[in-house]
Design a protein around this motif. Sequence first.
Motif, PDB file in Angstrom:
ATOM      1  N   PRO A 155       0.833  -1.212   0.000  1.00 55.45           N
ATOM      2  CA  PRO A 155       0.000   0.000   0.000  1.00 55.45           C
ATOM      3  C   PRO A 155       0.870   1.266   0.000  1.00 55.45           C
ATOM      4  O   PRO A 155       2.057   1.218   0.324  1.00 55.45           O
ATOM      5  N   ARG A 156       0.229   2.388  -0.338  1.00 55.11           N
ATOM      6  CA  ARG A 156       0.995   3.641  -0.402  1.00 55.11           C
ATOM      7  C   ARG A 156       1.007   4.310   0.962  1.00 55.11           C
ATOM      8  O   ARG A 156       0.187   5.165   1.256  1.00 55.11           O
ATOM      9  N   PHE A 157       1.937   3.894   1.797  1.00 47.69           N
ATOM     10  CA  PHE A 157       2.046   4.472   3.145  1.00 47.69           C
ATOM     11  C   PHE A 157       3.275   5.380   3.218  1.00 47.69           C
ATOM     12  O   PHE A 157       4.120   5.353   2.312  1.00 47.69           O
ATOM     13  N   ARG A 158       3.334   6.159   4.272  1.00 47.08           N
ATOM     14  CA  ARG A 158       4.534   6.932   4.562  1.00 47.08           C
ATOM     15  C   ARG A 158       5.220   6.312   5.762  1.00 47.08           C
ATOM     16  O   ARG A 158       4.570   5.849   6.694  1.00 47.08           O
ATOM     17  N   VAL A 159       6.535   6.294   5.754  1.00 48.36           N
ATOM     18  CA  VAL A 159       7.289   5.730   6.871  1.00 48.36           C
ATOM     19  C   VAL A 159       7.808   6.862   7.753  1.00 48.36           C
ATOM     20  O   VAL A 159       8.365   7.836   7.252  1.00 48.36           O
ATOM     21  N   HIS A 160       7.583   6.735   9.060  1.00 47.48           N
ATOM     22  CA  HIS A 160       8.092   7.717  10.023  1.00 47.48           C
ATOM     23  C   HIS A 160       9.135   7.042  10.900  1.00 47.48           C
ATOM     24  O   HIS A 160       8.970   5.881  11.249  1.00 47.48           O
ATOM     25  N   ARG A 161      10.174   7.781  11.247  1.00 51.85           N
ATOM     26  CA  ARG A 161      11.257   7.160  12.021  1.00 51.85           C
ATOM     27  C   ARG A 161      11.533   7.900  13.315  1.00 51.85           C
ATOM     28  O   ARG A 161      12.554   8.561  13.451  1.00 51.85           O
TER      29      ARG A 161
END
Lengths: 289, 156
Positions: free
Chosen positions: A5-11
């Motif tokens: 899926p088109r997710f955003r990754v946060h770190r």
Amino acid sequence: MRPLPRFRVHRPESLEKALELLATLEKAKPIAGGTDLIPLMREVEVDVKHLIDLSHIGELNFIREEEGYIRIGATTTLSDLVASELIASKAPALWEAAASMGSPQIRNRGTIGGNLCNASPAADLGPPLLALEAEAEIRSLDERRWIPIGEVFAGPKVNSLAEDELLTEVRFKTPPQGAGSAFEKIGRRRAVTLALVNAAAYIEVEDETCRVARLALGAVADRPLRMGEAEERLMGKELSEELIEEVSALCGRLVRPIDDVRASAWYRREMSRVLSRRALLKAWRRCAT
Amino acid sequence: MMLRFKLNGEWIECEAEHNETLLDLLREKLGVKSVKRGCNVGECGACTVLLDGRPVNSCLLLAPLVEGRSVETLEGLRDKPIMRELIEAFVEDGAIQCGFCTPGMLISAYSLLSRNPKPSEGEVRRAIAGNLCRCTGYVNIVKAILDAAERLRGED
């Protein structure tokens, strides 16, 4: 196989920040090793817009003994568990379960928190942590609570955490000298396999008498289960192979497994008996050493 | 997103998608072709790379998660003494077979011999438990890894 899926990754680099992201972002999920989540997202539609990567949060990665407890941070990998002298010597059931899981590649990424939160009925860390009467620390921005490990599991592949909550730690009382524990598992092959049935036992013996007996089975119900009725029959008794055999046969009748693609309910019942016996015998033998 | 990580000993910066795996990034954008796509779900091990020195499946690793970390593939390891010996033994023992699983096998074997110069056959088999070969089996692969270990110990 579907695209991710088109997710955003946060770190986030602190737990505080991770909890803040979970509380504020819509459709956010934590990701640790990703060894369950990535295959899941390739198989079924997962409605997720944000992934919170927990791997940069140092305060979630530890194994230590403190004030009578063995404490394990949520992002501790299965390889970390296998490499730990403390786990090998004090909680061999947990050590054996971790060592039996996946492959070296999977163990280097998969975490204790991920295995529990994925909430598979076959989760290999379920039975040993139930047998050790472990608890999980669940945190959100404004709450912090401890729950018995069994309560993390809400159903097949469903955990009990709210969307803004994170499992941050697992702890259990350091087993006393003379306690024994053991894990047993049967799969279709030895490596990279899901358990058809898994079992863990924990025993304390004093003056020839069984003071504490705990037995847990996995992959035989919608979540890993303690075998309370079987435990009752062991406690206060002098252990023998005959008694263990009898109690194990009871376990084969107590479980409520299903037929599925991996095994039949009948086979799982039979293996519940066999693995209960093996785990109890091994845990008992370890009591003396 | 911009991503910065160490690839085969050198810091690189590149553009990556949030939902891209390290396997895709390596093969499609960075031209690192030793890393193979087999099952894409972490079971076959053909995509194995070293992450901070430990073998992992690059098909299960989101590219954004390698920020600041070290990734090593066969391209960067081929001239290390342990890997040279492994490659030679794989050739001599006929352990390559069709070759598709070979890079992943070599990475897992390299990781084992780096930690344990004198593995037993059981230890070799456990080290490559996450690498599937679909040709003719594991006998020559296990033999090659044991042979390489022996030669590295100077017991030729």
